[in-house]
Write a protein that holds these residues in place. Structure first.
Motif, PDB file in Angstrom:
ATOM      1  N   PRO A 136      62.932  23.502  33.734  1.00  0.00           N
ATOM      2  CA  PRO A 136      62.167  24.944  33.681  1.00  0.00           C
ATOM      3  C   PRO A 136      60.846  24.549  34.388  1.00  0.00           C
ATOM      4  N   SER A 137      60.217  23.278  34.559  1.00  0.00           N
ATOM      5  CA  SER A 137      59.005  23.180  35.164  1.00  0.00           C
ATOM      6  C   SER A 137      59.338  23.393  36.703  1.00  0.00           C
ATOM      7  N   TYR A 138      60.600  23.049  37.151  1.00  0.00           N
ATOM      8  CA  TYR A 138      60.919  23.290  38.724  1.00  0.00           C
ATOM      9  C   TYR A 138      60.670  24.919  38.723  1.00  0.00           C
ATOM     10  N   LEU A 139      61.372  25.674  37.804  1.00  0.00           N
ATOM     11  CA  LEU A 139      61.427  27.221  38.163  1.00  0.00           C
ATOM     12  C   LEU A 139      59.990  27.630  38.213  1.00  0.00           C
ATOM     13  N   LYS A 140      58.875  26.976  37.105  1.00  0.00           N
ATOM     14  CA  LYS A 140      57.528  27.716  37.118  1.00  0.00           C
ATOM     15  C   LYS A 140      57.030  27.252  38.570  1.00  0.00           C
ATOM     16  N   SER A 141      57.199  26.021  39.102  1.00  0.00           N
ATOM     17  CA  SER A 141      56.715  25.902  40.385  1.00  0.00           C
ATOM     18  C   SER A 141      56.997  26.639  41.467  1.00  0.00           C
ATOM     19  N   VAL A 142      58.337  26.949  41.412  1.00  0.00           N
ATOM     20  CA  VAL A 142      59.014  27.639  42.424  1.00  0.00           C
ATOM     21  C   VAL A 142      58.345  29.023  42.372  1.00  0.00           C
ATOM     22  N   MET A 143      58.368  29.710  41.153  1.00  0.00           N
ATOM     23  CA  MET A 143      57.977  31.256  41.046  1.00  0.00           C
ATOM     24  C   MET A 143      56.637  31.314  41.272  1.00  0.00           C
ATOM     25  N   ALA A 144      55.851  30.277  41.437  1.00  0.00           N
ATOM     26  CA  ALA A 144      54.523  30.392  41.873  1.00  0.00           C
ATOM     27  C   ALA A 144      54.293  30.725  43.229  1.00  0.00           C
ATOM     28  N   VAL A 145      55.473  30.264  44.144  1.00  0.00           N
ATOM     29  CA  VAL A 145      55.307  30.312  45.543  1.00  0.00           C
ATOM     30  C   VAL A 145      56.278  31.581  46.090  1.00  0.00           C
ATOM     31  N   LEU A 146      57.144  32.071  45.281  1.00  0.00           N
ATOM     32  CA  LEU A 146      57.927  33.090  45.708  1.00  0.00           C
ATOM     33  C   LEU A 146      57.029  34.444  46.081  1.00  0.00           C
TER      34      LEU A 146
END
Length: 193
Positions: A136-146
């Motif tokens: 989930p931490s990867y998704l949180k980081s990716v969502m911040a830049v999408l």
């Protein structure tokens, strides 16, 4: 696409039914749909998946039925002909994307890197796969830049106990393929019912 997005937000969990044959997948889907889950996904690498999908469409006309592991236009065609409401591919497949667009059927296209997920999200809901490899931490980081409004559904090796963390990280819904006998109880605990 709006209808699928609404259904995914409500469902929170999408059971991915990869089984040894279509009859087994159909039985599992019936159990989950009868328990109140609104969305199920059969996989195109399950023998007789199209027959199972057609029978489910007849028996559950209001259910949201998807087909995953769609890697060829022929599978996309068979899914749409059997009544699929959405398609899911593990990676970008231009023929599947074009066919889904022509038929007006939503496609959840797979990706892993931020660039792949951004590209997939431009066409609908992006599928983060294999999600268990990052967490989930990867998704949180990716969502911040999408781009704003991007929708991502992580799938692949996710345990039911981890669903709340994925949702908190920004997932629209989470694809789960194991421990499905507990899914109706967990679904109600998530407040999805």
């Amino acid at each position: 696409m709006e209808s699928l997005v609404e259904s995914l937000r409500h469902a929170k969990v999408v059971p991915v039914l990869r089984r040894t044959d279509g009859a087994e997948a159909e039985a599992a889907a019936r159990t989950l749909l009868d328990a109140g889950l609104p969305v199920v996904e059969l996989t195109a690498n399950t023998p007789d998946w199209a027959g199972a999908l057609g029978r489910l469409r007849s028996a559950y006309p209001r259910a949201v039925l998807g087909v995953g592991t769609v890697c060829a236009e022929g599978d996309a065609r068979a899914a749409c002909d059997a009544g699929a409401d959405f398609l899911v591919s593990p990676w970008p497949v231009p023929d599947v994307r074009a066919y889904a667009a022509a038929r007006g059927v939503p496609l959840c296209e797979g990706g892993f890197t931020p660039g792949e997920l951004a590209a997939a999200a431009r066409h609908g809901v992006a599928k983060l796969f294999p999600a268990h490899a990052v967490g989930p931490s990867y998704l949180k980081s990716v969502m911040a830049v999408l781009p704003a409004g991007s929708l991502v559904m992580p799938t692949g090796g996710i345990k039911l106990a981890d669903v709340p963390a994925w949702l908190a990280a920004g997932a629209i819904a989470v694809g789960v393929g194991s421990d499905l006998d507990r899914l109706p109880q967990v679904w109600h605990e998530l407040g999805a019912a």
